[in-house]
Structure formats: C-alpha cells, structure tokens
Design a protein around this motif. Structure first.
Motif, PDB file in Angstrom:
ATOM      1  N   LEU A   1       4.657   8.924   8.057  1.00  0.00           N
ATOM      2  CA  LEU A   1       3.995   8.200   9.149  1.00  0.00           C
ATOM      3  C   LEU A   1       3.871   6.717   8.817  1.00  0.00           C
ATOM      4  CD1 LEU A   1       1.142  10.686  10.125  1.00  0.00           C
ATOM      5  CD2 LEU A   1       3.054   9.985  11.587  1.00  0.00           C
ATOM      6  N   SER A   2       3.534   6.424   7.566  1.00  0.00           N
ATOM      7  CA  SER A   2       3.366   5.028   7.151  1.00  0.00           C
ATOM      8  C   SER A   2       4.686   4.276   7.260  1.00  0.00           C
ATOM      9  CB  SER A   2       2.827   4.976   5.719  1.00  0.00           C
ATOM     10  OG  SER A   2       1.560   5.597   5.644  1.00  0.00           O
ATOM     11  N   ARG A   3       5.768   4.896   6.798  1.00  0.00           N
ATOM     12  CA  ARG A   3       7.074   4.244   6.890  1.00  0.00           C
ATOM     13  C   ARG A   3       7.426   3.912   8.345  1.00  0.00           C
ATOM     14  NH1 ARG A   3       8.986   1.458   3.814  1.00  0.00           N
ATOM     15  NH2 ARG A   3       8.759   0.143   5.618  1.00  0.00           N
ATOM     16  N   MET A   4       7.228   4.860   9.229  1.00  0.00           N
ATOM     17  CA  MET A   4       7.592   4.659  10.632  1.00  0.00           C
ATOM     18  C   MET A   4       6.728   3.592  11.283  1.00  0.00           C
ATOM     19  SD  MET A   4       8.482   8.534  11.959  1.00  0.00           S
ATOM     20  CE  MET A   4       7.052   9.372  11.257  1.00  0.00           C
ATOM     21  N   GLU A   5       5.441   3.606  11.003  1.00  0.00           N
ATOM     22  CA  GLU A   5       4.534   2.659  11.643  1.00  0.00           C
ATOM     23  C   GLU A   5       4.747   1.235  11.133  1.00  0.00           C
ATOM     24  OE1 GLU A   5       0.642   4.310  11.064  1.00  0.00           O
ATOM     25  OE2 GLU A   5       1.134   6.113  12.235  1.00  0.00           O
ATOM     26  N   ILE A   6       5.036   1.082   9.851  1.00  0.00           N
ATOM     27  CA  ILE A   6       5.334  -0.256   9.323  1.00  0.00           C
ATOM     28  C   ILE A   6       6.576  -0.823   9.994  1.00  0.00           C
ATOM     29  CG2 ILE A   6       6.085  -1.545   7.287  1.00  0.00           C
ATOM     30  CD1 ILE A   6       4.350   0.371   5.599  1.00  0.00           C
TER      31      ILE A   6
ATOM     32  N   VAL B   1      -2.294   2.609   7.192  1.00  0.00           N
ATOM     33  CA  VAL B   1      -1.490   2.808   5.982  1.00  0.00           C
ATOM     34  C   VAL B   1      -2.351   2.659   4.725  1.00  0.00           C
ATOM     35  CG1 VAL B   1       0.455   1.920   4.635  1.00  0.00           C
ATOM     36  CG2 VAL B   1       0.637   2.090   7.129  1.00  0.00           C
ATOM     37  N   ILE B   2      -3.176   1.622   4.694  1.00  0.00           N
ATOM     38  CA  ILE B   2      -4.037   1.405   3.523  1.00  0.00           C
ATOM     39  C   ILE B   2      -5.009   2.564   3.363  1.00  0.00           C
ATOM     40  CG2 ILE B   2      -5.789  -0.097   2.505  1.00  0.00           C
ATOM     41  CD1 ILE B   2      -4.383  -2.428   4.098  1.00  0.00           C
ATOM     42  N   ASP B   3      -5.550   3.069   4.476  1.00  0.00           N
ATOM     43  CA  ASP B   3      -6.475   4.197   4.423  1.00  0.00           C
ATOM     44  C   ASP B   3      -5.796   5.435   3.852  1.00  0.00           C
ATOM     45  OD1 ASP B   3      -9.162   5.343   5.258  1.00  0.00           O
ATOM     46  OD2 ASP B   3      -7.795   6.680   6.329  1.00  0.00           O
ATOM     47  N   ARG B   4      -4.553   5.669   4.229  1.00  0.00           N
ATOM     48  CA  ARG B   4      -3.821   6.820   3.680  1.00  0.00           C
ATOM     49  C   ARG B   4      -3.616   6.653   2.175  1.00  0.00           C
ATOM     50  NH1 ARG B   4       0.264   5.876   8.471  1.00  0.00           N
ATOM     51  NH2 ARG B   4      -0.857   6.924  10.165  1.00  0.00           N
ATOM     52  N   ALA B   5      -3.295   5.425   1.756  1.00  0.00           N
ATOM     53  CA  ALA B   5      -3.117   5.182   0.323  1.00  0.00           C
ATOM     54  C   ALA B   5      -4.418   5.433  -0.430  1.00  0.00           C
ATOM     55  CB  ALA B   5      -2.634   3.751   0.097  1.00  0.00           C
TER      56      ALA B   5
ATOM     57  N   ALA C   1       0.831  -1.202   0.000  1.00  0.00           N
ATOM     58  CA  ALA C   1       0.000   0.000   0.000  1.00  0.00           C
ATOM     59  C   ALA C   1       0.867   1.255   0.000  1.00  0.00           C
ATOM     60  CB  ALA C   1      -0.930  -0.011   1.214  1.00  0.00           C
ATOM     61  N   LEU C   2       1.950   1.236   0.757  1.00  0.00           N
ATOM     62  CA  LEU C   2       2.850   2.387   0.790  1.00  0.00           C
ATOM     63  C   LEU C   2       3.515   2.591  -0.569  1.00  0.00           C
ATOM     64  CD1 LEU C   2       4.303   4.687   2.193  1.00  0.00           C
ATOM     65  CD2 LEU C   2       5.891   3.017   3.177  1.00  0.00           C
ATOM     66  N   GLU C   3       3.931   1.509  -1.212  1.00  0.00           N
ATOM     67  CA  GLU C   3       4.526   1.621  -2.543  1.00  0.00           C
ATOM     68  C   GLU C   3       3.535   2.240  -3.531  1.00  0.00           C
ATOM     69  OE1 GLU C   3       5.892  -2.209  -3.729  1.00  0.00           O
ATOM     70  OE2 GLU C   3       7.444  -2.313  -2.181  1.00  0.00           O
TER      71      GLU C   3
ATOM     72  N   MET D   1      -9.982  -4.027  -1.214  1.00  0.00           N
ATOM     73  CA  MET D   1      -9.988  -5.394  -0.708  1.00  0.00           C
ATOM     74  C   MET D   1      -8.996  -5.548   0.443  1.00  0.00           C
ATOM     75  SD  MET D   1      -9.157  -9.023  -2.618  1.00  0.00           S
ATOM     76  CE  MET D   1     -10.710  -9.118  -3.507  1.00  0.00           C
ATOM     77  N   MET D   2      -7.838  -4.934   0.309  1.00  0.00           N
ATOM     78  CA  MET D   2      -6.840  -5.000   1.377  1.00  0.00           C
ATOM     79  C   MET D   2      -7.386  -4.399   2.667  1.00  0.00           C
ATOM     80  SD  MET D   2      -3.560  -3.973  -0.992  1.00  0.00           S
ATOM     81  CE  MET D   2      -2.444  -3.559   0.341  1.00  0.00           C
ATOM     82  N   TYR D   3      -8.108  -3.291   2.545  1.00  0.00           N
ATOM     83  CA  TYR D   3      -8.685  -2.646   3.731  1.00  0.00           C
ATOM     84  C   TYR D   3      -9.693  -3.565   4.407  1.00  0.00           C
ATOM     85  CZ  TYR D   3     -10.544   1.021   6.742  1.00  0.00           C
ATOM     86  OH  TYR D   3     -10.922   1.755   7.837  1.00  0.00           O
TER      87      TYR D   3
END
Length: 420
Positions: free
Chosen positions: A309-314, A354-358, A279-281, A375-377
């Motif tokens: 934020l996504s990078r740090m949380e992952i 992260v998925i929500d941000r994407a 999702a981040l990619e 679907m991922m969400y």
C-alpha cells in the motif's frame, strides 16, 4: 496527465545529490541530533556550516531558484519546477538537509518573493545574503486571534507615518524565527481596512532586530521545539521601518502571496514524498530483520500489505506532484492552482499513512528517539495545516473542477432532465 521526461541535467544533479547524501548527510544524522541537544538548543548547528561549502563546490546550491529569478545562473542552475521535484524529494528525506543546499523553507519562498517583487535595494540588502546562505529569514502572516486560513481576517496594521511605516500586531507560527541568524521577516498586515477585500493587505520587510519586535515564546509541534529553526509567537509594537521596505506597493499582499505560496506548497509536497520514501525503506529493513511469532515480519501477510500500500500511495502522490510542477512550468502558478491544492491535501495525508505504518512495524522503537519516524510524523501532520488547511485546498479543487466543467456540466444536466 502528462508523461514526464525529466531532463538529463536533473538526472545528473540527482545522482550527485544522492552521492552527497550518502557521504555527508546520513552518516551525520546522529551528530546533528547531538549538536541540537547539547548546550543551547537555539544555537545554529556547526555541522551545517561545515557542509554548506561542500554543497556549493559540488554545484548543489540554490537548486530551487528558477531561471526567471536568476537568468544569468549566478546563484544556481536555474531549474524548472519539474526538474527540481526529484531533487527536493531527496533533500526532504532528512529534516536538516535542505539548509545544507540553501533550499530550506521559509527562505526559499522569501527568496522567490524578493527575486520577483523586490527593488534593487531590497535585493541587495536581503536577497543576496540569503542566496549566499549568510542569513536566514521568516514569514509572519498567521495570527492567534483570527482564523488565518482566510487571510482577509489578518488584523495586524501597517500605517504610513511620513517616511516610515508603523507596524503593530501579534503573529504566531513565524517559522525560522528561533534561528539566531534570522535577520528579516516578510510581514503581512492591513494598510487600508476600507479597501476592497483583497486589496487591504500588504507585505513589508521587517528587520528582526528592529525596536518593538519581540519573540514572546517558541511554540512546540507535538512536543517538538524544532530547534534551532523553531516557530515563534511574536509581537510587533510600534515597529518603524522606512517606506522603502514595502514590497511591490500597498494593497498588493494577496498578489505576492499567490506568487509565494504556489512554489512553497509544492516544495513541501516534494519533501514529504522523500520522507515517505525513507519511512518505507526503514519499514522494509525492519520487517526483514525482525522476527515475531516464529518468522520475519516480512513473511506476515499483513506487513506485506502495509509495504505494498505504501509503495502504491507514494507513487500516486509523486505523479500528482510532478503533474502540478509541469503545469506550473507550462501554464503558470495561477492556472495550476487546482493541481497545487490537490497535492497539498494528498501528499501530507499519504506521508502520514506511510510513516504510521512504519511506526507500527517498528513497534515501541517507532515512537522513540531511536528512529526519525516520530519526528517525521509530527512534521507531516503539521503540513496538513501549514500553508493552508486541508479543507481550504479541498474547496479550491472543487471550485476549479466546477469551473472547468462549466457549461458542459449544465448541458449534461439538461440532457438528463429531458430523458426523464
């Protein structure tokens, strides 16, 4: 927290797995969706059958199976939980990929149960075909009429009658039951309602084609039917299985559950980290190519904050997961239960964020079928319930922390009281 040194063997397998994903999985994502949507949605995907032999030839088969369950290395490389973690993460990036490598739930948990607790006859009948990827399986525990987060509430009955057990009950969220190759389910029910609370339950092997086993309906997850895998609501009415189908013995269902759910929970978390990475990619790619208000989205400070934020949380969730895997390997699943419970809360919530941000960065496309994000969400949100809801795991973390501090905590309290 330990500094983790993943082995050369795990690094090598990860590189081979990444190459396999690039060559065979990502390019076929649209084909997998086409095969699901064309014709009968509950037919097994031919694409997966085509890719399984390639995965096996590449040595990327049964990667989940620990050495203790396969000491001769007959069916897989025999990895530790820590070695398997980065591999499971890679497979989790695409919803249909784990089955290609025979590493899909609920089969992985069921295979570990059969490897640990099954008799030679049970292993010959069910485990070997599962390890060879010839059949699939299901796990029947949750019931619609009771709060199944407390498994002592399970009311389905398993009653001895001569050389048979007779099974009656209603189950739902029996994942995998939609697949036409699902041949067996591990069923949890009560053998002795009068026994001590955690000795009432047992687990037993039930063939899916046994008389009295009925798939009442397939349940949707936020509107997705998850075909051809699916999640069924099922009834078991006067189902007879031989006494030899009992796993480990009457009253040992909770013992088996603790052995099964630890690996199953951490595998979910590993796959969720993979989903979050994907999702981040996608988020970064979209932010770099999409222009709004005169400049790329990636030039807007708010979008840059979403990416950071996504990078740090992952990375935080990955470290917690690796720590839990390390503890499972070194002190055992029971001693690692607090760490397993913690990641089971952290990983789904992280992936959802992260998925929500994407989705936000993609806009309308993010909730359409043109990306895998919707679907991922849905899948990530479901995993805040599957294998135990957040609140149960939070309670476990609190209980373990209070136990860990124990006398030391009471000692600190007395010092504080004396200083008043």
């Amino acid at each position: 927290m330990t500094v983790f040194d993943v082995t050369d063997r795990s690094r090598d397998l990860r590189q081979r797995l990444l190459a396999f994903m690039d060559e065979h999985i990502y390019p076929n994502d649209a084909e997998a969706a086409r095969q699901v949507n064309d014709g009968n949605r509950w037919e097994h995907l031919p694409l997966i059958d085509e890719l399984k032999p390639k995965a096996r030839e590449a040595g990327l088969w049964n990667l989940f199976l620990p050495t203790a369950s396969d000491p001769d290395g007959t069916f897989g490389p025999g990895l530790s939980n820590l070695e398997y973690a980065p591999l499971c993460e890679v497979m989790g990036r695409v919803w249909w990929a784990p089955e290609v490598f025979n590493c899909a739930a609920p089969d992985t948990g069921n295979m570990e149960v059969l490897a640990r607790y099954g008799t030679p006859e049970q292993q010959e009948q069910w485990l070997i075909p599962l390890l060879n990827g010839e059949i699939r399986s299901a796990f029947s525990m949750t019931e619609p009429d009771v709060a199944s987060s407390d498994a002592t509430n399970i009311e389905s009955s398993i009653t001895r009658d001569g050389e048979d057990y007779v099974i009656n009950g209603e189950k739902w969220w029996t994942s995998g039951a939609g697949d036409p190759r699902c041949a067996v389910s591990i069923f949890m029910g009560k053998t002795d309602p009068n026994a001590e609370r955690h000795l009432q339950q047992s687990m037993i092997l039930v063939p899916m084609d046994a008389p009295g086993v009925t798939r009442e309906r397939m349940l949707t997850v936020f509107g997705y039917d998850d075909a051809p895998h699916g999640h069924a609501q099922m009834t078991f009415k006067d189902v007879r299985v031989p006494v030899s189908a009992m796993l480990l013995g009457e009253g040992r269902g909770f013992e088996i559950a603790q052995g099964r759910l630890g690996p199953g929970r951490i595998h979910h978390c590993m796959r969720l980290i993979g989903q979050a990475e994907r999702a981040l990619e996608l988020m970064v790619a979209r932010a770099s190519s999409r222009v709004a208000f005169g400049k790329p989205l990636s030039a807007h400070q708010h979008v840059r904050e979403l990416i950071a934020l996504s990078r740090m949380e992952i990375d935080q969730a990955r470290l917690l997961t690796m720590n839990a895997a390390h503890m499972m390997d070194t002190v055992g699943n029971k001693e690692a239960r607090g760490q397993i419970a913690a990641i089971k809360v952290v990983a789904p919530n992280m992936a959802l964020a992260v998925i929500d941000r994407a989705i936000q960065v993609f806009g309308g496309a993010g909730v359409s079928q043109d990306t895998p994000l919707a679907m991922m969400y849905a899948q990530a949100r479901t995993l805040r319930l599957a294998d135990g809801p957040d609140i149960v795991h939070i309670g476990t973390v609190a209980k373990e922390e209070m136990r860990r501090q124990g006398e030391a905590a009471r000692g600190r309290e007395s010092v504080f009281s004396a200083s008043k």
